[in-house]
Design an enzyme around this catalytic site. Structure first.
Site, PDB file in Angstrom:
ATOM      1  N   ASN A 116       0.820  -1.213   0.000  1.00 18.28           N
ATOM      2  CA  ASN A 116       0.000   0.000   0.000  1.00 18.28           C
ATOM      3  C   ASN A 116       0.860   1.271   0.000  1.00 18.28           C
ATOM      4  OD1 ASN A 116      -1.995  -1.860   0.118  1.00 18.28           O
ATOM      5  ND2 ASN A 116      -2.637  -1.416   2.225  1.00 18.28           N
ATOM      6  N   THR A 161     -15.648  38.179 -31.567  1.00 17.45           N
ATOM      7  CA  THR A 161     -16.458  37.822 -30.391  1.00 17.45           C
ATOM      8  C   THR A 161     -17.732  37.227 -30.976  1.00 17.45           C
ATOM      9  OG1 THR A 161     -17.554  39.963 -30.281  1.00 17.45           O
ATOM     10  CG2 THR A 161     -15.553  39.737 -28.967  1.00 17.45           C
ATOM     11  N   SER A 283      -7.184  12.734 -48.951  1.00 20.24           N
ATOM     12  CA  SER A 283      -8.364  11.875 -48.960  1.00 20.24           C
ATOM     13  C   SER A 283      -8.154  10.816 -50.028  1.00 20.24           C
ATOM     14  CB  SER A 283      -9.592  12.726 -49.280  1.00 20.24           C
ATOM     15  OG  SER A 283     -10.598  11.926 -49.868  1.00 20.24           O
ATOM     16  N   LYS A 289      -8.094  17.270 -51.409  1.00 18.57           N
ATOM     17  CA  LYS A 289      -8.177  17.452 -49.954  1.00 18.57           C
ATOM     18  C   LYS A 289      -6.820  17.496 -49.266  1.00 18.57           C
ATOM     19  CE  LYS A 289     -11.303  17.583 -47.528  1.00 18.57           C
ATOM     20  NZ  LYS A 289     -12.274  16.588 -47.080  1.00 18.57           N
ATOM     21  N   ASN A 291      -6.294  17.541 -45.241  1.00 20.56           N
ATOM     22  CA  ASN A 291      -7.048  17.583 -43.983  1.00 20.56           C
ATOM     23  C   ASN A 291      -6.140  17.847 -42.784  1.00 20.56           C
ATOM     24  OD1 ASN A 291      -9.435  16.942 -45.360  1.00 20.56           O
ATOM     25  ND2 ASN A 291      -8.972  14.757 -45.264  1.00 20.56           N
ATOM     26  N   TYR A 323      -6.479   2.259   2.490  1.00 16.97           N
ATOM     27  CA  TYR A 323      -6.323   1.734   1.137  1.00 16.97           C
ATOM     28  C   TYR A 323      -7.471   0.804   0.755  1.00 16.97           C
ATOM     29  CZ  TYR A 323      -4.668  -0.862  -2.879  1.00 16.97           C
ATOM     30  OH  TYR A 323      -4.593  -1.435  -4.126  1.00 16.97           O
ATOM     31  N   LYS A 331      -4.349   3.702 -12.221  1.00 16.27           N
ATOM     32  CA  LYS A 331      -3.160   3.778 -13.076  1.00 16.27           C
ATOM     33  C   LYS A 331      -3.464   4.015 -14.545  1.00 16.27           C
ATOM     34  CE  LYS A 331      -0.876   1.261  -9.643  1.00 16.27           C
ATOM     35  NZ  LYS A 331      -2.189   1.272  -8.918  1.00 16.27           N
TER      36      LYS A 331
HETATM   37  N1  ARG Z   1      -1.569  -3.498  -7.380  1.00  9.14           N
HETATM   38  C1  ARG Z   1      -2.026  -2.810  -6.227  1.00  9.14           C
HETATM   39  C2  ARG Z   1      -2.462  -1.377  -6.568  1.00  9.14           C
HETATM   40  O1  ARG Z   1      -2.139  -0.940  -7.608  1.00  9.14           O
HETATM   41  C3  ARG Z   1      -0.928  -2.753  -5.224  1.00  9.14           C
HETATM   42  C4  ARG Z   1      -1.390  -2.610  -3.816  1.00  9.14           C
HETATM   43  C5  ARG Z   1      -2.108  -3.836  -3.410  1.00  9.14           C
HETATM   44  N2  ARG Z   1      -2.380  -3.864  -2.029  1.00  9.14           N
HETATM   45  C6  ARG Z   1      -3.169  -4.784  -1.493  1.00  9.14           C
HETATM   46  N3  ARG Z   1      -3.378  -4.719  -0.223  1.00  9.14           N
HETATM   47  N4  ARG Z   1      -3.767  -5.702  -2.235  1.00  9.14           N
HETATM   48  O2  ARG Z   1      -3.143  -0.720  -5.818  1.00  9.14           O
END
Ligand code: ARG
Length: 462
Positions: A116, A161, A283, A289, A291, A323, A331
């Site tokens: 975490n 405008t 095109s 064209k 573009n 967490y 991500k």
């Molecule tokens: N892959 C997890 C994430 O991106 C990592 C942390 C996972 N922690 C856990 N307690 N399962 O958040």
């Protein structure tokens, strides 16, 4: 990617059956978080060095861990590392390989740490690098706009405008307006960087840890400005990512606005600019064209980044401390936003200085639509008329010129004087395009002299 590591998981001690193949595929993140490998290795090396320094790990173990991780980094960089879905994420893939390489010492690395605080650290390092890359590209693009503004400081174009011709402006002034937007985006990114650049490691799973960790030392090794203040917050906070993606979304909104203008300006109806061929395509059916694909794609990609921001906001909404696995979903939107903003900035940094301005067309367009009507009103004010009355007089003159399908400056003096006896022969010098822009010389105004002054200020700050 191999799938064979499903047995003997690092957390499998209390489990009596292994994860189903479906759940394994559903919950893995290594397919996308493997790009955190550099940050993960740097974080682990700093953690190991600190554990050695505070006496939790023997120096020989620290040495083995650090050099084992260096070897893994080389393998990954050279494409020799085999990532395993069964090992779930980047953290467990690297740790498992480390133990394979160096044995016992590898198993000691995770002392006083949790995934975490590990993942929170990796993502903060990644965001920091991402912001630095964006800021570098913004600086290139801003410099290109400054050069373009300098080249076109005297070029007159219509200012709009409501998308209707309003008053003449200079092309250089318009480029400096774009640059201002970009500089605020830069400032927002750097502001987000300040809050991202604090170390969560040492928060462990959520409550801190029993080991005498020196968090400030780790922060120093990793170039963080400080450490997070509260372990519960540190493992769950993703607002640093949300702020960064928010700055990216706003940046994209700006690039999208520029794109829209470039797309319009490069039509035959406007004909204000020509984009270099290498940023356009043809095109397959219409041979004539050309573009403006690059601006169109940038405009389109804005939707993705706004979507990424939305995804992160909704991801965080309703999450209790601390967490939650939800956060694994941070991500892909984060990476997508940083990648997209980077690519769009890169093409714009390349393209902007090469925009060809068709000065005659811009000027001709600025002469349409009675763009100097305000200048005639201002002239009458200087002759002593109140602005509201002058506005009315010029409105009637514009209606007359519109009926004759000519510009105000094309009306003979006797005809203009029908609207006000205050109008003299000198009026024509005040209602040309160049006189109009030159007269707008307040600080930050469109006059070529002001544009040059703004460019000089920008250059002296750089
Ligand atoms: N892959 C997890 C994430 O991106 C990592 C942390 C996972 N922690 C856990 N307690 N399962 O958040």
């Amino acid at each position: 990617m191999s799938q064979d590591a499903s047995k003997n998981r690092m957390w499998s001690g209390r489990f009596t059956e292994s994860t189903s193949a479906l759940v394994e595929r559903f919950s893995e993140s290594v397919s996308f978080d493997q790009r955190l490998w550099k940050q993960d290795i740097a974080g682990s090396q700093a953690h190991a060095r600190m554990l050695g320094r505070v006496g939790v790990l023997a120096a020989t173990d620290v040495e083995a861990i650090v050099s084992g991780l260096d070897g893994i980094a080389t393998d990954i960089a050279e494409g020799r590392f085999e990532w395993s879905f069964g090992l779930e994420d980047v953290h467990m893939n690297i740790e498992a390989r480390l133990t394979e390489r160096i044995g016992e010492a590898g198993k000691r690395l995770h002392t006083g740490r949790s995934r975490n605080d590990q993942v929170a650290t990796d993502v903060r390092l990644y965001v920091r690098d991402g912001i630095d890359e964006l800021v570098g590209l913004i600086d290139r693009l801003a410099a290109g706009l400054l050069d373009l503004a300098e080249r076109e400081a005297d070029s007159v174009m219509p200012g709009f405008t409501h998308m209707q011709v309003a008053q003449p402006v200079t092309f250089g002034h318009h480029m400096l307006a774009w640059r201002e937007q970009l500089l605020r985006d830069r400032a927002r990114l750097l502001d987000a960087r300040k809050r991202a650049n604090v170390l969560p490691l040492g928060s462990a799973a959520l409550a801190g840890t029993v080991y005498p960790l020196d968090r400030h030392y780790v922060a120093e090794l990793l170039g963080f400005d400080g450490v997070t203040e509260n372990s519960l917050d540190a493992v769950s906070d993703r607002d640093f990512a949300i702020e960064t993606v928010s700055a990216c979304a706003l940046l994209m909104v700006h690039l999208s606005r520029w794109s829209e203008e470039l797309i319009l300006w490069s039509t035959p109806m406007f004909g204000f600019v020509a984009l270099p061929d290498r940023y356009c395509t043809g095109s397959s059916i219409m041979p004539q064209k050309k573009n403006p694909d690059v601006p169109e794609l940038v405009r389109g990609k804005t939707g993705r980044v706004v979507g990424d921001l939305n995804a992160l906001l909704v991801l965080m909404k309703g999450q209790p401390l601390a967490y939650n696995r939800d956060n694994q979903e941070d991500k892909e939107p984060l990476f997508d936003a940083l990648d997209t903003a980077r690519d769009c900035l890169a093409v714009y940094a390349d393209m902007a200085p090469n925009i060809v301005v068709k000065r005659e067309n811009c000027r001709a367009a600025a002469a349409k639509g009675f763009s100097t009507a305000t200048d005639l009103a201002d002239y009458l004010v200087r002759q002593g008329l109140a602005f509201r009355d002058a506005h009315h007089v010029v409105g009637s003159a514009v209606a007359h010129a519109a009926q004759k399908a000519c510009d105000l400056a094309d009306l003979p003096l006797e005809e203009l004087r029908q609207f006000s006896p205050l109008i003299g022969a000198d009026v024509y010098a005040h209602i040309t395009l160049d006189a109009s822009v030159a007269a707008r010389s307040t600080y930050g105004g469109t006059a070529p002299a002001q544009v040059r002054a703004a460019i000089a200020r920008a250059r002296s700050k750089a």
